[in-house]
Design an enzyme around this catalytic site. Structure first.
Site, PDB file in Angstrom:
ATOM      1  N   ARG A  42     -11.377  -3.724  10.858  1.00 21.52           N
ATOM      2  CA  ARG A  42     -10.025  -3.711  11.446  1.00 21.52           C
ATOM      3  C   ARG A  42      -9.268  -2.435  11.105  1.00 21.52           C
ATOM      4  O   ARG A  42      -8.379  -2.023  11.821  1.00 21.52           O
ATOM      5  CB  ARG A  42      -9.217  -4.917  10.960  1.00 21.52           C
ATOM      6  CG  ARG A  42      -9.619  -6.215  11.608  1.00 21.52           C
ATOM      7  CD  ARG A  42      -8.677  -7.339  11.251  1.00 21.52           C
ATOM      8  NE  ARG A  42      -7.376  -7.101  11.860  1.00 21.52           N
ATOM      9  CZ  ARG A  42      -6.232  -7.541  11.349  1.00 21.52           C
ATOM     10  NH1 ARG A  42      -6.211  -8.231  10.243  1.00 21.52           N
ATOM     11  NH2 ARG A  42      -5.096  -7.298  11.955  1.00 21.52           N
ATOM     12  N   TYR A 100       0.836  -1.201   0.000  1.00 17.76           N
ATOM     13  CA  TYR A 100       0.000   0.000   0.000  1.00 17.76           C
ATOM     14  C   TYR A 100       0.875   1.258   0.000  1.00 17.76           C
ATOM     15  O   TYR A 100       0.671   2.166  -0.805  1.00 17.76           O
ATOM     16  CB  TYR A 100      -0.938  -0.010   1.214  1.00 17.76           C
ATOM     17  CG  TYR A 100      -1.721   1.266   1.372  1.00 17.76           C
ATOM     18  CD1 TYR A 100      -2.798   1.547   0.530  1.00 17.76           C
ATOM     19  CD2 TYR A 100      -1.395   2.193   2.359  1.00 17.76           C
ATOM     20  CE1 TYR A 100      -3.517   2.722   0.668  1.00 17.76           C
ATOM     21  CE2 TYR A 100      -2.112   3.367   2.499  1.00 17.76           C
ATOM     22  CZ  TYR A 100      -3.170   3.621   1.649  1.00 17.76           C
ATOM     23  OH  TYR A 100      -3.875   4.797   1.786  1.00 17.76           O
ATOM     24  N   LYS A 113     -15.123   0.343   8.324  1.00 16.85           N
ATOM     25  CA  LYS A 113     -13.740  -0.014   8.001  1.00 16.85           C
ATOM     26  C   LYS A 113     -13.249  -1.236   8.764  1.00 16.85           C
ATOM     27  O   LYS A 113     -12.175  -1.760   8.477  1.00 16.85           O
ATOM     28  CB  LYS A 113     -12.810   1.174   8.271  1.00 16.85           C
ATOM     29  CG  LYS A 113     -13.115   2.382   7.404  1.00 16.85           C
ATOM     30  CD  LYS A 113     -12.090   3.486   7.501  1.00 16.85           C
ATOM     31  CE  LYS A 113     -11.886   4.059   8.860  1.00 16.85           C
ATOM     32  NZ  LYS A 113     -10.974   5.204   8.912  1.00 16.85           N
ATOM     33  N   PHE A 132       0.044  -2.202  22.754  1.00 15.24           N
ATOM     34  CA  PHE A 132       1.258  -3.007  22.662  1.00 15.24           C
ATOM     35  C   PHE A 132       2.282  -2.598  23.717  1.00 15.24           C
ATOM     36  O   PHE A 132       2.430  -1.417  24.031  1.00 15.24           O
ATOM     37  CB  PHE A 132       1.921  -2.859  21.293  1.00 15.24           C
ATOM     38  CG  PHE A 132       1.133  -3.450  20.157  1.00 15.24           C
ATOM     39  CD1 PHE A 132       0.381  -4.609  20.309  1.00 15.24           C
ATOM     40  CD2 PHE A 132       1.167  -2.853  18.912  1.00 15.24           C
ATOM     41  CE1 PHE A 132      -0.338  -5.152  19.262  1.00 15.24           C
ATOM     42  CE2 PHE A 132       0.453  -3.386  17.845  1.00 15.24           C
ATOM     43  CZ  PHE A 132      -0.301  -4.535  18.023  1.00 15.24           C
TER      44      PHE A 132
END
Length: 194
Positions: free
Chosen positions: A45, A5, A43, A66
């Protein structure tokens, strides 16, 4: 570029730059940073972290970020988060100024941490004095999960829009910081859930 992308976006930018030299009509390309705001649930995820954190908290009473990676502490990875209302205002500015062409970064120009987004979500849902990251971690509302091995070497721990070209093109409006924009968004999400 870290993925296909991003590579396709870089190729397109190069193509547009070639066209700009010869174009007699406006060409305005925008590199959108991390856009969040109403009506993004389709959208899945790919929805914003604000949307995911809101839904995580509604479902389980906590949000997951995280652990530290890439030299950043737990939840301290930073992105440029921009509210969709600011994106719309910028696009309309260029519609009103057809004499301005180019490729422009569209973000706030200020990287903020995922902790900042989580805290903005939680504070917007909480009636009372705003709390800090440490307060929400102590309350068990923010947890840190292992960094996925599949993202190692492919994860951008820092993004921040350079607004030099956008400002030089005449766009002078301020962009909402996470604390303001995410709070407004979460209040909208909470109203539509009830």
């Amino acid at each position: 570029p870290l993925n296909a992308y991003a590579y396709s976006k870089a190729l397109f930018d190069q193509y547009v730059r070639r066209l700009l030299r010869e174009s007699s009509t406006q060409i305005a390309g925008f590199r959108y940073f991390n856009v969040y705001g109403p009506r993004e649930q389709h959208k899945g995820r790919g929805s914003s972290m604000a949307w995911h954190f809101f839904n995580q908290f509604q479902a389980g009473g906590k949000v997951s970020l995280f652990v530290g990676s890439g030299g950043y502490g737990d939840g301290q990875q930073r992105r440029d988060f921009v509210h969709v209302d600011d994106v719309v205002k910028t696009n309309l500015h260029f519609l009103d100024h057809p004499e301005v062409s180019g490729i422009f970064n569209l973000g706030t120009g200020r990287a903020q941490s995922f902790n900042d987004v989580a805290v903005a979500v939680l504070n917007a849902l909480h009636d009372g004095t705003p709390r800090t990251t440490a307060d929400w971690v102590s309350a068990g509302c923010i947890e840190y999960i292992p960094f996925p091995a599949a993202l190692a070497g492919k994860y951008q721990s820092f993004t921040e829009a350079d607004l030099t070209r956008l400002r030089a093109a005449g766009y002078a409006e301020a962009f909402a910081p996470v604390e303001q924009g995410v709070a407004e968004y979460v209040r909208t999400l909470a109203r539509t859930k009830n």
